[in-house]
Design a protein around this motif. Structure first.
Motif, PDB file in Angstrom:
ATOM      1  N   UNK A   1      18.708 -52.733  81.818  1.00 34.51           N
ATOM      2  CA  UNK A   1      17.539 -52.795  80.950  1.00 34.51           C
ATOM      3  C   UNK A   1      16.692 -51.547  81.164  1.00 34.51           C
ATOM      4  N   UNK A   2      15.991 -51.127  80.108  1.00 25.51           N
ATOM      5  CA  UNK A   2      15.103 -49.977  80.227  1.00 25.51           C
ATOM      6  C   UNK A   2      13.831 -50.231  79.448  1.00 25.51           C
TER       7      UNK A   2
ATOM      8  N   UNK B   1      13.854 -47.809  75.179  1.00 25.16           N
ATOM      9  CA  UNK B   1      13.639 -48.941  74.270  1.00 25.16           C
ATOM     10  C   UNK B   1      12.262 -48.887  73.614  1.00 25.16           C
TER      11      UNK B   1
ATOM     12  N   UNK C   1      13.128 -48.916  68.129  1.00 22.05           N
ATOM     13  CA  UNK C   1      13.902 -50.151  68.052  1.00 22.05           C
ATOM     14  C   UNK C   1      13.673 -50.853  66.715  1.00 22.05           C
TER      15      UNK C   1
ATOM     16  N   UNK D   1      15.256 -48.869  63.779  1.00 21.34           N
ATOM     17  CA  UNK D   1      16.712 -49.014  63.773  1.00 21.34           C
ATOM     18  C   UNK D   1      17.099 -50.394  63.243  1.00 21.34           C
ATOM     19  N   UNK D   2      16.429 -51.435  63.748  1.00 21.19           N
ATOM     20  CA  UNK D   2      16.777 -52.803  63.334  1.00 21.19           C
ATOM     21  C   UNK D   2      16.532 -52.989  61.839  1.00 21.19           C
TER      22      UNK D   2
ATOM     23  N   UNK E   1      19.083 -50.823  59.780  1.00 20.37           N
ATOM     24  CA  UNK E   1      20.457 -51.334  59.907  1.00 20.37           C
ATOM     25  C   UNK E   1      20.655 -52.581  59.051  1.00 20.37           C
ATOM     26  N   UNK E   2      19.605 -53.389  58.920  1.00 19.20           N
ATOM     27  CA  UNK E   2      19.707 -54.606  58.115  1.00 19.20           C
ATOM     28  C   UNK E   2      19.675 -54.303  56.622  1.00 19.20           C
TER      29      UNK E   2
ATOM     30  N   UNK F   1      15.944 -40.651  70.185  1.00 19.42           N
ATOM     31  CA  UNK F   1      15.622 -41.456  71.383  1.00 19.42           C
ATOM     32  C   UNK F   1      16.814 -42.299  71.842  1.00 19.42           C
ATOM     33  N   UNK F   2      18.019 -41.770  71.648  1.00 17.93           N
ATOM     34  CA  UNK F   2      19.224 -42.463  72.088  1.00 17.93           C
ATOM     35  C   UNK F   2      20.201 -42.738  70.958  1.00 17.93           C
ATOM     36  N   UNK F   3      19.694 -42.827  69.730  1.00 20.70           N
ATOM     37  CA  UNK F   3      20.595 -42.954  68.586  1.00 20.70           C
ATOM     38  C   UNK F   3      21.285 -41.609  68.393  1.00 20.70           C
ATOM     39  N   UNK F   4      22.593 -41.618  68.106  1.00 19.75           N
ATOM     40  CA  UNK F   4      23.310 -40.357  67.969  1.00 19.75           C
ATOM     41  C   UNK F   4      22.897 -39.585  66.715  1.00 19.75           C
TER      42      UNK F   4
ATOM     43  N   UNK G   1      20.332 -43.497  61.740  1.00 22.08           N
ATOM     44  CA  UNK G   1      19.989 -42.404  62.652  1.00 22.08           C
ATOM     45  C   UNK G   1      18.747 -41.663  62.159  1.00 22.08           C
TER      46      UNK G   1
END
Lengths: 454, 454
Positions: free
Chosen positions: B50-51, B77, B82, B85-86, B89-90, B299-302, B332
């Motif tokens: 976890x982060x 995170x 977050x 992205x969520x 993505x939906x 922030x971590x997404x490619x 992204x």
């Protein structure tokens, strides 16, 4: 290379004045910001804002049937992937130099879908990176540099992989360490006239000739690389088994066989999880030395991988190492795990087989009424419908194909082309495509052709 | 290359027996599945699950202070990323061949942070892909192939970019079209003794020599490539402005200047959004021809990108095109937009300046009590703390540095090393690092050194 006249599957910026003003403005801003290398699909670009299942929706709320996108293989915005991504992103997203059970579990489950000899998986973000890594490994393992590919191969866009992709820069762009062979095209190659018992024997001989030519020029052979369904060469799945002889030729020459499964993989071909498996039998399975996978692996999340025999990667792994900051990150792996789970739980490979067979059958029926359809072929939900000029000796009809693509787009069916002559409809929808979707697609194709013939 | 004795910042599989059994089992499964190219940080690997913010948490719930990860630049995170992205993505995650306003808006806002001459942005998934694309463009534009890099440069892992990264394979791995120059190391280079007025003049002369050597061997010069903070060469930010002379040398030789901003970019250096800006002035801004960005971008997404002057990409864009299936995908881009918004709204560049200055100040105070600390340097939250053997002429103390890294890990502070001799602590935490976090880090470093000196 760039088409300047006639129909195209891409938008021509010179026609920007014909777009309505809000669209034209967005297109202008896009060209200003992204530059000349970017293109938009269709003579009239689509502003897509939402996706669900096999459907895409434009900014006006209009629905389109997606027969093109094999990345969203589970369907657009699949809730299982969306949930997995959201959950993992909120928890942790970091690299592979900390220990994490999820990547180990996924790697093990993924490897179980491959022949046992393919024992290791290495994660990248794109199919291009996976291919690039595979070639680095192949060259380190064999000590050679020579690569043989097919006439219109596409394997990706890094410098190294673009160099083995004649579909990008043409044959003139190939460096001295790359050789090409004609595609194993059952519709066009007359292997009997060429003196061979089978298409496979003919194809293996082409590859052997190029390996010999590399040797004659002092270039040591490293790898034969092929998309297992030869998508850019025109979608060439048949006859099943035709790759077996070339596998033997490659092994005898001391090279490695790199199967590019970025396009056919993850059950799309219907008969197996991986495209190359179509070319083996239970008693004599087809086993590549290296495999690259990508596109549908995360249903849109950037993740890809190189699968490799342990002995092939041993020296490279020890001497060079490999680290890819985003490759195999926790969020991409969560997406990939969801994809693998859904492919199995929703029986998408079986669906690809059933619906793909129905599309082929319906398209063959269309061919009886539309003589421009010269061939229908495919495996599962990867199908090619080839157009030629009736009454000619298989003269490719690129113009008709491009008009059909734009005509289908007007009828809200999204599709692209394949083959060096752009005369093949590439039927490659999400794997959740239903029989109803198949009927809609074929019906719209029928109407489009009928309209053109009127 | 592979260390077989002594301390290391990596886990040695030979010591697997010393791990507790559940960890050992997971490590064994990982090695079986991922193969020999993968490594784990620290003599005792960490299972991070976890982060949040600057903290990572292991499977036991133990908290660690992250002084290493510059990808999660907004903190692990981050809820804005977050959520973005969520949500996206939906809704939709697809490629750039459909029109979408979000990528245009993001591209415009990103380009506004660059000098006006850098007019186009092209999206990839990784810094390696961005560097690879930039070199393809540079070579197409100049018609040359010659590339000059620094002694221990790291620019990525594609075949092409690994070839210009001597930190991966050593100098012996460099192909004939690559030349190296010593790093512009103000701590070690005596430019006065070498007959130059400034470090910048000395560095420019090194580059000129290699351009001349390329020419003498019939290789046309294409590009000079440098990480603007020279991270792998040891973190070399000073004196600000030292890159200006080499910029002129590169331009005069007809090559392009490629600034690798994957490490220093997005405000990390505190004084500017991009690391190269440190080397210009208001009246004479430093303007590269090409820039690559990556790591913290999502922030971590490619997501990564190549930024380029329109005239430099004109021919490549027209003749070759570029398409990256996942590059610039909607999810992204949503992550990247959130990152850009948060960097501005949370004033993270200012925070990097303030907290970074405090760390340097505290580390210099430590140096008065710990003579092994020979130099402290940095810009913003990118700081190098260099260890040498006291009483020697700056002899690098790699062993001490590696022991310190593992000692800090035991004290729940995660950090890595930089420099060809691994004798520099690389202080590169998330940009939300607070003064309190800085004090904790320096205090633990103090304790670790004190313990070792006892």
């Amino acid at each position: 290379m760039a088409r300047t006249v006639g129909p195209s599957t891409y938008f021509d910026p010179a026609t920007i004045g014909s777009l309505e003003s809000a669209t034209a403005d967005l297109v202008r801003r896009r060209i200003d910001a992204l530059g000349p290398a970017y293109r938009l699909f269709y003579e009239r670009p689509l502003q897509i804002v939402r996706g669900a299942g096999v459907h895409l929706y434009d900014v006006e709320g209009e629905e389109y049937l997606d027969v093109y996108n094999n990345v969203a293989s589970l369907g657009h915005s699949h809730p299982r992937v969306t949930a997995a991504v959201a959950e993992q992103a909120a928890l942790l997203n970091t690299h592979t130099r900390y220990l994490h059970p999820a990547i180990v579990r996924y790697a093990e489950e993924l490897l179980e879908t491959f022949p046992a000899d393919l024992g290791h998986v290495m994660f990248t973000c794109t199919g291009s990176e996976a291919g690039d890594l595979a070639l680095r490994i192949a060259k380190a393992h064999t000590g050679g540099t020579g690569v043989v590919v097919t006439r219109n191969a596409y394997h990706g866009v890094t410098t190294e992989i673009a160099a083995i992709s004649p579909s990008l820069g043409g044959l003139g762009s190939l460096p001295p360490w790359v050789r090409w062979v004609p595609a194993p095209d059952a519709f066009r190659v007359d292997h009997v006239a060429a003196g061979f018992d089978s298409l496979g024997e003919w194809f293996a001989a082409q590859v052997q000739d190029q390996i010999d030519d590399l040797a004659a020029h002092g270039v040591r052979f490293a790898a034969f690389v092929a998309d297992s369904i030869f998508a850019s060469d025109g979608v060439l799945p048949d006859p099943a088994g035709f790759l077996a002889p070339v596998r033997d030729v490659v092994a005898r020459a001391g090279g490695v066989y790199l199967a590019d499964e970025v396009q056919p993989g993850f059950g799309r071909t219907g008969d197996a999880m991986w495209g190359f498996q179509r070319h083996g039998t239970h008693d004599a399975p087809f086993v590549p030395d290296l495999v690259t996978i990508g596109k549908p692996m995360g249903n849109g999340m950037p993740i890809a991988a190189t699968i490799v025999r342990p002995d092939v990667v041993e020296a490279f792994g020890r001497d060079m190492r490999y680290f890819n900051t985003f490759g195999g990150n926790a969020v991409s792996v969560a997406a990939a795990q969801a994809v693998l789970d859904v492919v199995r739980e929703e029986h998408l490979q079986d669906n690809a087989a059933t619906v793909g067979a129905a599309i082929q059958s319906m398209a063959r029926e269309l061919a009886t009424r539309h003589p421009s359809i010269a061939d229908v072929r495919g495996a599962g939900l990867f199908i090619g419908i080839e157009f030629t000029v009736p009454g000619t000796d298989k003269e490719p009809d690129e113009e008709l194909t491009l008009v059909v693509v734009n005509g289908l787009r007007r009828r809200h069916v999204l599709i692209g082309t394949a083959g060096i002559d752009n005369n093949i409809l590439k039927v490659r929808p999400p794997m959740v495509f239903s029989l109803h979707d198949a009927e809609r697609f074929v019906s719209e194709l029928d109407s489009t052709l009928t309209e053109l013939e009127a």
